[in-house]
Scaffold this motif. Structure first.
Motif, PDB file in Angstrom:
ATOM      1  N   ARG A 198     -38.957  28.323  -8.881  1.00 60.91           N
ATOM      2  CA  ARG A 198     -40.505  28.675  -9.068  1.00 60.91           C
ATOM      3  C   ARG A 198     -40.849  29.768  -7.828  1.00 60.91           C
ATOM      4  NH1 ARG A 198     -42.892  27.817 -13.207  1.00 60.91           N
ATOM      5  NH2 ARG A 198     -45.069  27.511 -12.133  1.00 60.91           N
ATOM      6  N   MET A 199     -40.444  29.746  -6.995  1.00 62.46           N
ATOM      7  CA  MET A 199     -40.839  30.578  -5.810  1.00 62.46           C
ATOM      8  C   MET A 199     -40.349  32.122  -6.161  1.00 62.46           C
ATOM      9  SD  MET A 199     -42.594  28.884  -3.915  1.00 62.46           S
ATOM     10  CE  MET A 199     -42.966  27.302  -3.552  1.00 62.46           C
ATOM     11  N   VAL A 200     -39.016  32.019  -6.356  1.00 63.61           N
ATOM     12  CA  VAL A 200     -38.483  33.419  -6.737  1.00 63.61           C
ATOM     13  C   VAL A 200     -39.250  33.922  -8.154  1.00 63.61           C
ATOM     14  CG1 VAL A 200     -36.475  34.719  -7.716  1.00 63.61           C
ATOM     15  CG2 VAL A 200     -36.090  32.913  -5.729  1.00 63.61           C
ATOM     16  N   ARG A 201     -39.508  33.079  -9.106  1.00 62.39           N
ATOM     17  CA  ARG A 201     -40.291  33.624 -10.406  1.00 62.39           C
ATOM     18  C   ARG A 201     -41.723  34.163  -9.891  1.00 62.39           C
ATOM     19  NH1 ARG A 201     -44.241  31.625 -13.643  1.00 62.39           N
ATOM     20  NH2 ARG A 201     -43.929  32.057 -15.598  1.00 62.39           N
ATOM     21  N   SER A 202     -42.453  33.393  -9.035  1.00 61.14           N
ATOM     22  CA  SER A 202     -43.732  33.990  -8.739  1.00 61.14           C
ATOM     23  C   SER A 202     -43.564  35.461  -7.785  1.00 61.14           C
ATOM     24  CB  SER A 202     -44.643  33.005  -8.052  1.00 61.14           C
ATOM     25  OG  SER A 202     -44.173  32.664  -6.883  1.00 61.14           O
ATOM     26  N   SER A 203     -42.395  35.306  -7.061  1.00 60.03           N
ATOM     27  CA  SER A 203     -42.426  36.469  -6.231  1.00 60.03           C
ATOM     28  C   SER A 203     -42.147  37.714  -7.016  1.00 60.03           C
ATOM     29  CB  SER A 203     -41.321  36.335  -5.290  1.00 60.03           C
ATOM     30  OG  SER A 203     -41.034  37.218  -4.389  1.00 60.03           O
ATOM     31  N   VAL A 204     -41.083  37.699  -8.071  1.00 61.32           N
ATOM     32  CA  VAL A 204     -40.710  38.722  -8.861  1.00 61.32           C
ATOM     33  C   VAL A 204     -41.886  39.101  -9.756  1.00 61.32           C
ATOM     34  CG1 VAL A 204     -39.280  39.389 -10.975  1.00 61.32           C
ATOM     35  CG2 VAL A 204     -38.221  38.215  -8.916  1.00 61.32           C
ATOM     36  N   ILE A 205     -42.811  38.017 -10.289  1.00 68.18           N
ATOM     37  CA  ILE A 205     -43.908  38.427 -11.030  1.00 68.18           C
ATOM     38  C   ILE A 205     -44.814  39.273 -10.331  1.00 68.18           C
ATOM     39  CG2 ILE A 205     -45.843  37.571 -12.144  1.00 68.18           C
ATOM     40  CD1 ILE A 205     -44.028  35.385 -13.399  1.00 68.18           C
ATOM     41  N   GLU A 206     -45.071  39.059  -9.012  1.00 65.68           N
ATOM     42  CA  GLU A 206     -45.978  39.659  -8.349  1.00 65.68           C
ATOM     43  C   GLU A 206     -45.395  41.333  -8.020  1.00 65.68           C
ATOM     44  OE1 GLU A 206     -46.911  37.461  -4.705  1.00 65.68           O
ATOM     45  OE2 GLU A 206     -47.733  39.380  -3.751  1.00 65.68           O
ATOM     46  N   VAL A 207     -44.238  41.210  -7.816  1.00 62.57           N
ATOM     47  CA  VAL A 207     -43.525  42.610  -7.560  1.00 62.57           C
ATOM     48  C   VAL A 207     -43.775  43.597  -8.729  1.00 62.57           C
ATOM     49  CG1 VAL A 207     -41.627  44.146  -6.662  1.00 62.57           C
ATOM     50  CG2 VAL A 207     -42.352  41.908  -5.692  1.00 62.57           C
ATOM     51  N   MET A 208     -43.376  42.814  -9.697  1.00 65.66           N
ATOM     52  CA  MET A 208     -43.360  43.510 -10.979  1.00 65.66           C
ATOM     53  C   MET A 208     -44.677  44.257 -11.256  1.00 65.66           C
ATOM     54  SD  MET A 208     -40.645  43.454 -12.881  1.00 65.66           S
ATOM     55  CE  MET A 208     -40.484  43.400 -14.463  1.00 65.66           C
ATOM     56  N   GLY A 209     -45.915  43.629 -10.977  1.00 68.54           N
ATOM     57  CA  GLY A 209     -47.279  44.146 -11.158  1.00 68.54           C
ATOM     58  C   GLY A 209     -47.609  45.018 -10.062  1.00 68.54           C
ATOM     59  N   SER A 210     -46.857  45.318  -8.986  1.00 68.18           N
ATOM     60  CA  SER A 210     -47.283  46.146  -8.102  1.00 68.18           C
ATOM     61  C   SER A 210     -47.348  47.762  -8.667  1.00 68.18           C
ATOM     62  CB  SER A 210     -46.433  46.081  -6.822  1.00 68.18           C
ATOM     63  OG  SER A 210     -45.114  46.677  -7.375  1.00 68.18           O
ATOM     64  N   ASP A 211     -48.068  48.430  -7.621  1.00 72.92           N
ATOM     65  CA  ASP A 211     -48.194  50.010  -8.080  1.00 72.92           C
ATOM     66  C   ASP A 211     -46.961  50.743  -8.273  1.00 72.92           C
ATOM     67  OD1 ASP A 211     -50.954  49.308  -8.434  1.00 72.92           O
ATOM     68  OD2 ASP A 211     -51.727  50.200  -6.286  1.00 72.92           O
ATOM     69  N   TYR A 212     -46.013  50.404  -7.190  1.00 72.47           N
ATOM     70  CA  TYR A 212     -44.883  51.312  -7.281  1.00 72.47           C
ATOM     71  C   TYR A 212     -44.098  51.032  -8.459  1.00 72.47           C
ATOM     72  CZ  TYR A 212     -42.804  47.650  -4.450  1.00 72.47           C
ATOM     73  OH  TYR A 212     -42.268  46.359  -4.154  1.00 72.47           O
ATOM     74  N   VAL A 213     -44.023  49.888  -8.703  1.00 72.39           N
ATOM     75  CA  VAL A 213     -43.190  49.529  -9.858  1.00 72.39           C
ATOM     76  C   VAL A 213     -43.729  50.198 -11.240  1.00 72.39           C
ATOM     77  CG1 VAL A 213     -42.248  47.435 -11.576  1.00 72.39           C
ATOM     78  CG2 VAL A 213     -42.240  47.346  -8.898  1.00 72.39           C
ATOM     79  N   GLN A 214     -45.039  49.927 -11.371  1.00 74.51           N
ATOM     80  CA  GLN A 214     -45.651  50.712 -12.548  1.00 74.51           C
ATOM     81  C   GLN A 214     -45.522  52.118 -12.521  1.00 74.51           C
ATOM     82  OE1 GLN A 214     -47.768  48.832 -14.778  1.00 74.51           O
ATOM     83  NE2 GLN A 214     -46.787  47.171 -13.678  1.00 74.51           N
ATOM     84  N   MET A 215     -45.463  52.430 -11.292  1.00 76.86           N
ATOM     85  CA  MET A 215     -45.098  54.216 -11.047  1.00 76.86           C
ATOM     86  C   MET A 215     -43.764  54.421 -11.591  1.00 76.86           C
ATOM     87  SD  MET A 215     -46.501  56.781 -10.294  1.00 76.86           S
ATOM     88  CE  MET A 215     -45.626  58.637 -10.184  1.00 76.86           C
ATOM     89  N   ALA A 216     -42.702  53.499 -11.070  1.00 77.94           N
ATOM     90  CA  ALA A 216     -41.457  53.868 -11.519  1.00 77.94           C
ATOM     91  C   ALA A 216     -41.386  53.904 -13.066  1.00 77.94           C
ATOM     92  CB  ALA A 216     -40.688  52.784 -10.846  1.00 77.94           C
ATOM     93  N   VAL A 217     -41.791  52.919 -13.778  1.00 72.33           N
ATOM     94  CA  VAL A 217     -41.964  52.592 -15.315  1.00 72.33           C
ATOM     95  C   VAL A 217     -42.522  53.819 -15.776  1.00 72.33           C
ATOM     96  CG1 VAL A 217     -42.741  51.284 -17.068  1.00 72.33           C
ATOM     97  CG2 VAL A 217     -41.862  49.974 -14.913  1.00 72.33           C
TER      98      VAL A 217
END
Lengths: 319, 293
Positions: A198-217
């Motif tokens: 559960r912790m890994v899941r919420s951590s990954v979801i949070e990072v997926m939504g961050s600006d630099y990941v959006q930027m990379a996409v």
């Protein structure tokens, strides 16, 4: 960073010192001592006096605390309440058994939890996520003795796949213990995996939504490269601390699980010692469990410091 | 982290939060489970079909039937009756201990967060040391020596579960203290007490409400574990943990006696957790990354 690590080590030591003081004071505050437990509750007079002198209980409390700590530092846990056996003889094999149970569960559970946590996060709100998350939430909310009892009922009583209750002695060789370990390990792994997932899941979801990941996409970086190069390193770093806290928390749950399966570990020794009012053993187990707690957290903090590039600056990130 | 709360009248806001919680499917299920259990705890003495302590040698471990819907246990007592009554002591103890834990832990946490500096550092060390203690060991030892009656269990659980609250309240306070509206209040010359009451408490309260809900479920877990290990509720009184322990010895041929209390206890704890999640979402409190305790 060296200063940061040194600071963390000093804080860890301070916590250990405080913990030992609290444990000593806590056991001291309970009515009765080793002698009253050994010689009947209402023992009085000379008999009690002699016993206290033999065990050194007539010394002042601060003196006994210092002696206890000095002995601990020398690796001596003291003797049981009746003075017959060194506590180390009693605790040693059981600590080994508990450690075996916990470490197998951790070796299986942590990688499993990280993989499943990442899968559920990437498949967020799709079927795989919904099912896995539901199972995880169920496993982490239900009391450990309930999941242990249900697993025992299903796999041992109904299906007959694994032996249920452990019937080997504490100092049996590991090979004799292994077949009996299956169900306890499954139970501990289930609870451990659920929490970390559960912790890994919420951590990954949070990072997926961050600006630099959006930027990379948006730049057109391939999906899997985004996941492995940008998301995972940042999402898994906080997971180290969560894993440590989960393991530390599991020390309490382990006690209950050991009782369900009659597993000869520290938890069962703890219950037996409390029932017998063997306070020196209770005190020894308390300090061992506390040391493991502090040690695991310390290790996690140090790992985070070493792995986190943001802390590699001159003064380090301030916590 | 906590959203800055618009000051609104108490009942209005509470109703709004409840409506928000009930609008989420998981929140609605959670609230229904918790309310159902609370109602059952209050009404079960009148609703229970049999006498909870009526023993019968001829009715031992009988499967579910028309008179005993959930069968009987190893000494012939009605499982349905005992399951209906089995949460009363646990709910009574935890319903008193949880608010006490949240209030004292919350108060100290806000205080340390506000004072800051050396005092705060030392306090945090002590809190961390207490968190490192094997809680279950101390709870078990106290229960074994002083008995597991509510007057012993309530202060003990309230004490141990208040300690992590100090940490949470302190962190929440740190977040708020740095904000401009607190500096503004200081500049206006408000007293520390007034700042706590008017600026801090409304902002920390939401975090503490969610924390309290989580503490409640963990406290219930500890309480039932205590009974399960044989250090809790004493035998004639029905209690889920104790029922599971007693029935687990016979579960190879009488699974109903163990499944009934398992379902009851699990549904209550799951209900509280779902409610806590819905509450966190409704209040906008971040519950992610919270370790168990």
């Amino acid at each position: 960073m060296v200063r940061l690590i040194a600071r963390r080590l000093v804080l860890g030591l301070a916590t250990v010192a405080l913990v030992s003081l609290i444990i000593f004071a806590g056991v001291e505050a309970l009515p009765g001592d080793a002698c009253t437990a050994f010689l009947e509750r209402d023992a009085q007079g000379q008999l009690l006096e002699n016993c206290r002198r033999d065990l050194g209980l007539n010394r002042s409390a601060p003196r006994r605390y210092l002696d206890w700590v000095a002995n601990l530092l020398a690796g001596d846990l003291g003797r049981t309440a009746n003075g017959q056996r060194p506590i180390a003889d009693l605790v040693g094999p059981r600590a080994r058994n508990s450690f075996l149970l916990a470490s197998i569960a951790a070796l299986v559970g942590i990688p499993l939890a990280i993989v499943l946590g990442v899968i559920t996060a990437l498949a967020r709100d799709r079927l795989a996520d919904i099912w896995l998350s539901a199972v995880a939430i169920l496993a982490m909310t239900v009391p450990e003795f309930v999941s242990a009892t249900v697993l025992l009922l299903v796999f041992s009583v109904w299906l007959g796949w694994f032996p249920g209750v452990v019937l080997v002695s504490a100092d049996a060789p590991i090979a004799a213990l292994l077949p009996q370990l299956v169900l306890p390990v499954i139970t501990v792994t289930l609870v451990l995996t659920a929490h970390i997932l559960r912790m890994v899941r919420s951590s990954v979801i949070e990072v997926m939504g961050s600006d630099y990941v959006q930027m990379a996409v948006l730049k057109g970086v391939p999906y899997w490269q985004v996941v492995f190069r940008h998301v995972l390193p940042n999402a898994l770093l906080p997971a180290i601390n969560i894993i440590a806290l989960t393991i530390a928390w599991l020390l309490g749950g382990l006690v209950v699980i050991e009782i369900v399966f009659n597993y000869p570990g520290l938890g069962r020794l703890m219950i037996e010692s409390i029932t017998k009012r063997d306070l020196p053993v209770v005190q020894a187990i308390a300090i061992i469990l506390a040391l493991v707690y502090v040690g695991v957290n310390l290790l996690a903090d140090l790992m985070t410091m070493v792995l986190n590039p943001r802390l590699r600056t001159h003064h380090g990130g301030r916590r | 982290m906590s959203a800055v709360v618009a000051r609104r009248s108490f009942p209005g806001r509470a109703l709004e939060v409840l409506r928000d919680m009930a609008a989420r499917p998981s929140g609605a299920i959670g609230l229904a489970l918790v309310l159902g259990h609370l109602l059952m705890a209050v009404a079960s003495p009148w609703l229970a079909p049999h006498d909870y302590k009526a023993i019968s040698a001829t009715l031992m471990l009988k499967p579910p039937s028309a008179t005993h819907w959930l069968g009987t246990d190893h000494i012939g007592r009605d499982v349905l009756t005992r399951t209906m009554l089995g949460g009363r002591e646990a709910l009574l103890v935890t319903a008193v201990a949880t608010p006490v834990a949240v209030v004292w832990g919350g108060f100290l946490g806000v205080l340390f967060g506000l004072i800051g500096g050396r005092v705060d550092d030392v306090a945090l060390r002590v809190v961390d040391a207490f968190l490192a203690l094997p809680k279950i060991l101390f709870v078990l030892a106290t229960a074994a020596i002083f008995g597991a009656s509510p007057p012993v269990l309530i202060p003990m659980l309230a004490f141990f579960y208040g300690i992590p609250v100090i940490r949470v309240a302190r962190a929440a306070t740190h977040d708020v203290v740095a904000r401009d509206f607190v500096s503004a209040a200081r500049a206006r010359g408000h007293s520390t007490l007034a700042i706590i009451r008017r600026e801090l408490v409304p902002n920390v309260r939401d975090v503490l409400l969610v924390e309290g809900a989580m503490r409640w479920s963990w406290m219930l877990l500890t309480f039932s574990s205590l009974s399960f290990l044989g250090f809790g509720v004493s035998p004639p009184t029905p209690d889920w943990g104790l029922m599971i322990k007693d029935a687990s010895g016979f579960m190879s041929f009488a699974y109903w006696a163990v499944l009934a209390p398992i379902v009851a206890l699990s549904s209550l704890i799951i209900g509280i957790n779902l409610t806590a999640d819905a509450l966190a979402k409704a209040l906008g409190v971040d519950r992610a990354q919270k370790a168990p305790g």
